[in-house]
Motif scaffolding. Structure first.
Motif, PDB file in Angstrom:
ATOM      1  N   THR A   1       0.814  -1.218   0.000  1.00  0.00           N
ATOM      2  CA  THR A   1       0.000   0.000   0.000  1.00  0.00           C
ATOM      3  C   THR A   1       0.854   1.277   0.000  1.00  0.00           C
ATOM      4  O   THR A   1       1.878   1.353   0.675  1.00  0.00           O
ATOM      5  CB  THR A   1      -0.915   0.011   1.251  1.00  0.00           C
ATOM      6  OG1 THR A   1      -1.656  -1.208   1.257  1.00  0.00           O
ATOM      7  CG2 THR A   1      -1.870   1.190   1.238  1.00  0.00           C
TER       8      THR A   1
ATOM      9  N   ILE B   1     -13.930  -4.627  -1.861  1.00  0.00           N
ATOM     10  CA  ILE B   1     -13.036  -5.373  -2.758  1.00  0.00           C
ATOM     11  C   ILE B   1     -13.371  -6.869  -2.723  1.00  0.00           C
ATOM     12  O   ILE B   1     -13.383  -7.546  -3.754  1.00  0.00           O
ATOM     13  CB  ILE B   1     -11.547  -5.101  -2.401  1.00  0.00           C
ATOM     14  CG1 ILE B   1     -11.221  -3.620  -2.639  1.00  0.00           C
ATOM     15  CG2 ILE B   1     -10.592  -6.010  -3.170  1.00  0.00           C
ATOM     16  CD1 ILE B   1     -11.501  -3.078  -4.040  1.00  0.00           C
TER      17      ILE B   1
ATOM     18  N   PHE C   1       0.614   2.540   6.007  1.00  0.00           N
ATOM     19  CA  PHE C   1      -0.201   1.540   6.742  1.00  0.00           C
ATOM     20  C   PHE C   1       0.465   0.173   6.804  1.00  0.00           C
ATOM     21  O   PHE C   1      -0.209  -0.843   6.629  1.00  0.00           O
ATOM     22  CB  PHE C   1      -1.584   1.381   6.083  1.00  0.00           C
ATOM     23  CG  PHE C   1      -2.451   2.598   6.142  1.00  0.00           C
ATOM     24  CD1 PHE C   1      -2.592   3.302   7.315  1.00  0.00           C
ATOM     25  CD2 PHE C   1      -3.136   3.029   5.012  1.00  0.00           C
ATOM     26  CE1 PHE C   1      -3.409   4.423   7.380  1.00  0.00           C
ATOM     27  CE2 PHE C   1      -3.950   4.148   5.060  1.00  0.00           C
ATOM     28  CZ  PHE C   1      -4.088   4.850   6.250  1.00  0.00           C
TER      29      PHE C   1
HETATM   30  C1  LIG Z   1      -4.104  -0.873  10.441  1.00  0.00           C
HETATM   31  C2  LIG Z   1      -3.822  -1.178   9.000  1.00  0.00           C
HETATM   32  C3  LIG Z   1      -2.848  -2.125   8.691  1.00  0.00           C
HETATM   33  C4  LIG Z   1      -2.508  -2.368   7.347  1.00  0.00           C
HETATM   34  N1  LIG Z   1      -1.466  -3.240   7.042  1.00  0.00           N
HETATM   35  C5  LIG Z   1      -0.986  -3.277   5.759  1.00  0.00           C
HETATM   36  C6  LIG Z   1       0.233  -3.984   5.446  1.00  0.00           C
HETATM   37  O1  LIG Z   1       0.856  -4.609   6.307  1.00  0.00           O
HETATM   38  N2  LIG Z   1       0.697  -3.938   4.167  1.00  0.00           N
HETATM   39  C7  LIG Z   1       0.048  -3.265   3.164  1.00  0.00           C
HETATM   40  O2  LIG Z   1       0.535  -3.275   2.032  1.00  0.00           O
HETATM   41  N3  LIG Z   1      -1.130  -2.597   3.436  1.00  0.00           N
HETATM   42  C8  LIG Z   1      -1.644  -2.584   4.688  1.00  0.00           C
HETATM   43  N4  LIG Z   1      -2.797  -1.887   4.982  1.00  0.00           N
HETATM   44  C9  LIG Z   1      -3.473  -1.168   3.896  1.00  0.00           C
HETATM   45  C10 LIG Z   1      -4.842  -1.736   3.585  1.00  0.00           C
HETATM   46  O3  LIG Z   1      -4.721  -2.960   2.895  1.00  0.00           O
HETATM   47  C11 LIG Z   1      -5.588  -0.648   2.789  1.00  0.00           C
HETATM   48  O4  LIG Z   1      -5.885   0.396   3.709  1.00  0.00           O
HETATM   49  C12 LIG Z   1      -6.847  -1.189   2.161  1.00  0.00           C
HETATM   50  O5  LIG Z   1      -6.533  -2.091   1.121  1.00  0.00           O
HETATM   51  C13 LIG Z   1      -7.721  -0.044   1.585  1.00  0.00           C
HETATM   52  O6  LIG Z   1      -6.976   0.854   0.844  1.00  0.00           O
HETATM   53  P1  LIG Z   1      -7.121   2.429   1.120  1.00  0.00           P
HETATM   54  O7  LIG Z   1      -6.970   2.626   2.576  1.00  0.00           O
HETATM   55  O8  LIG Z   1      -6.175   3.138   0.221  1.00  0.00           O
HETATM   56  O9  LIG Z   1      -8.605   2.753   0.725  1.00  0.00           O
HETATM   57  P2  LIG Z   1      -9.112   3.127  -0.751  1.00  0.00           P
HETATM   58  O10 LIG Z   1      -8.589   2.143  -1.733  1.00  0.00           O
HETATM   59  O11 LIG Z   1      -8.811   4.562  -1.009  1.00  0.00           O
HETATM   60  O12 LIG Z   1     -10.661   2.925  -0.604  1.00  0.00           O
HETATM   61  C14 LIG Z   1     -11.518   3.870   0.040  1.00  0.00           C
HETATM   62  C15 LIG Z   1     -12.933   3.312   0.032  1.00  0.00           C
HETATM   63  O13 LIG Z   1     -13.394   3.138  -1.316  1.00  0.00           O
HETATM   64  C16 LIG Z   1     -13.769   1.789  -1.523  1.00  0.00           C
HETATM   65  N5  LIG Z   1     -13.410   1.410  -2.889  1.00  0.00           N
HETATM   66  C17 LIG Z   1     -12.206   1.505  -3.477  1.00  0.00           C
HETATM   67  N6  LIG Z   1     -12.263   1.070  -4.751  1.00  0.00           N
HETATM   68  C18 LIG Z   1     -13.561   0.690  -4.955  1.00  0.00           C
HETATM   69  C19 LIG Z   1     -14.262   0.156  -6.064  1.00  0.00           C
HETATM   70  N7  LIG Z   1     -13.656  -0.102  -7.216  1.00  0.00           N
HETATM   71  N8  LIG Z   1     -15.582  -0.117  -5.926  1.00  0.00           N
HETATM   72  C20 LIG Z   1     -16.218   0.141  -4.745  1.00  0.00           C
HETATM   73  N9  LIG Z   1     -15.597   0.657  -3.673  1.00  0.00           N
HETATM   74  C21 LIG Z   1     -14.282   0.918  -3.763  1.00  0.00           C
HETATM   75  C22 LIG Z   1     -12.982   0.980  -0.498  1.00  0.00           C
HETATM   76  O14 LIG Z   1     -13.574  -0.270  -0.259  1.00  0.00           O
HETATM   77  C23 LIG Z   1     -13.042   1.920   0.686  1.00  0.00           C
HETATM   78  O15 LIG Z   1     -14.282   1.788   1.310  1.00  0.00           O
HETATM   79  C24 LIG Z   1      -3.203  -1.690   6.303  1.00  0.00           C
HETATM   80  C25 LIG Z   1      -4.223  -0.779   6.642  1.00  0.00           C
HETATM   81  C26 LIG Z   1      -4.529  -0.505   7.958  1.00  0.00           C
HETATM   82  C27 LIG Z   1      -5.597   0.496   8.267  1.00  0.00           C
END
Ligand SMILES: Cc1cc2nc3c(=O)[nH]c(=O)nc-3n(C[C@H](O)[C@H](O)[C@H](O)COP(=O)(O)OP(=O)(O)OC[C@H]3O[C@@H](n4cnc5c(N)ncnc54)[C@H](O)[C@@H]3O)c2cc1C
Length: 392
Positions: free
Chosen positions: A129, A372, A159
């Motif tokens: 991410t 997702i 994150f």
């Molecule tokens: C505490 C914590 C630990 C984590 N640990 C890791 C880790 O170890 N390694 C790592 O790589 N990542 C990690 N993550 C990242 C995590 O996998 C992402 O936060 C998650 O995949 C969502 O991405 P985003 O936060 O950018 O949200 P976004 O992708 O910006 O999404 C925002 C919202 O829009 C929705 N959305 C997005 N695209 C679509 C679509 N096409 N259709 C409908 N809805 C959609 C999402 O479901 C969400 O509700 C962690 C996150 C947290 C909070």
């Protein structure tokens, strides 16, 4: 078809349950107090002591292949263990999971990184991410440019679980911009194993949970060629495949935690008297207990099916997404009902319910959000990759 645990599985379940009850649950009040005072949940010395006890009891690396010193008991056993451990919030794992992406490494990498990780001597993290790419992982911007026998990495990750403590990170970076663009993000990305002393920096991110992930910054970090994990330009699929097979793990955690919480609610409802009767005698409370029990059972079968399917050499990704989606949402509904049953006490920091309430919210976000998972499940069905009655 056998719908009960084998004697061996039951034995492992009972042994882990005893370990959790005897070694971990008595530490819960200390953990709550430490966290309230802004200290680490468990002092490092205590964690080492617990790891040693788990090793002595033969429960270290349950899912680790034998050639790496583990017991290789498989995914089903891992699911059973995860569900038991999730009955406490004391942070502890039985180490050496075969879900580790490092199993895709070569022998040298396994010796240098995987084995110390299994033994609890090194800590790792996985970084896909970025600030501009979460769900949309094909949109990462971190770049690696070749310079002699090294790759120079620049960019940011965010994150990252374990990123504050990790000795090394497995980071995804673009290694061929043209290929990345042409393949719409599927190729041209490589996974690098990057030691902390190669120069990346981490910064704590404060969350509503009791632990924080990290933001990572790579500023001209030089990584030797031999630290490429898997094939050059093929890191994206490697990462997604690994995450896809292992997503059910979130569902397993949710099941264990929900079982403990439901038991708390059952016990409390029998003791708490209002209007002259225990609240357990009110239908409103009984229905919350019943709905929770049904949903826990349903999530458990999804988790076990996803684990069993992988153990039996089949692609489990559809089931893993279902177990993750349903388990995470079930966990959130159960913790909410359990808080409701406890009334004002449920909302206090005297009890761990509010802590689990905050933690459970993350289950719906990381490892692929609810949305997702729904995209994956519906796409599999709409495109005919999976039939509705495929598994049973
Ligand atoms: C505490 C914590 C630990 C984590 N640990 C890791 C880790 O170890 N390694 C790592 O790589 N990542 C990690 N993550 C990242 C995590 O996998 C992402 O936060 C998650 O995949 C969502 O991405 P985003 O936060 O950018 O949200 P976004 O992708 O910006 O999404 C925002 C919202 O829009 C929705 N959305 C997005 N695209 C679509 C679509 N096409 N259709 C409908 N809805 C959609 C999402 O479901 C969400 O509700 C962690 C996150 C947290 C909070």
């Amino acid at each position: 078809m056998h719908l009960r645990l084998t004697d061996e599985q039951k034995m492992v379940q009972q042994t882990i349950r005893k370990f959790v009850e005897k070694e971990l649950m008595p530490l819960e009040n200390d953990v709550l107090r430490n966290e309230r005072e802004g200290k680490p949940s468990l002092p490092p010395g205590k964690l080492k002591e617990l790891q040693l006890k788990a090793k002595e009891a033969g429960f270290w690396g349950i899912n680790t292949p034998e050639e790496y010193g583990g017991a290789n008991l498989g995914q089903m056993m891992m699911a059973i263990v995860l569900m038991e451990v999730a009955k406490t919030f004391v942070p502890f794992s039985f180490g050496g999971s075969a879900d580790n992406i490092l199993y895709y490494g070569n022998e040298e990498q396994k010796k240098k990184y995987l084995i110390p990780t299994i033994n609890g001597e090194k800590k790792s993290c996985f970084a896909m991410t970025e600030p501009g790419a979460g769900s949309d992982t094909r949109n990462i911007k971190m770049i690696a440019v070749k310079d002699g026998n090294e790759w120079v990495l620049n960019g940011e990750k965010t994150f990252i679980t374990g990123g504050n403590e990790a000795d090394f990170v497995m980071a995804m970076a673009i290694t061929d911009k043209e290929l990345h663009q042409k393949s719409r993000g599927r190729e041209g990305v490589t996974c690098f194993i990057v030691d902390r002393d190669m120069g990346w920096k981490s910064e704590f991110i404060h969350t509503m949970g009791e632990w924080g992930p990290a933001g990572l910054v790579f500023d001209d970090v030089r990584v030797p060629e031999e630290n490429i994990l898997g094939e050059l330009h093929k890191g994206y699929n490697l990462g997604l495949e690994w995450i896809g097979f292992a997503r059910w793990v979130v569902g397993a955690r949710a099941v264990g935690t929900a079982e403990r919480l439901l038991q708390m609610a059952i016990d409390y409802s029998k003791e708490r008297v209002t209007f002259g009767k225990p609240i357990a005698e009110r239908q409103a409370i009984q229905w919350m207990i019943a709905d929770s029990a049904v949903e826990i059972e349903a999530a458990k079968w999804l988790v076990l099916n996803a684990a069993w399917t992988l153990d039996n050499g089949e692609d489990n990704r559809h089931l893993a997404s279902m177990a993750k989606l349903y388990g995470a949402n079930m966990g959130n509904r159960v913790v909410d009902r359990v808080m409701q049953i406890h009334g004002g006490m449920g909302y206090t920091k005297e009890l761990p319910i509010e802590r689990w309430y905050r933690e459970a919210r993350l289950w719906r976000i990381y490892d692929g959000t609810d949305e997702i998972q729904r995209m994956i499940i519906s796409r599999n069905l709409l495109k005919g990759h999976v039939k509705i009655d495929q598994y049973v």
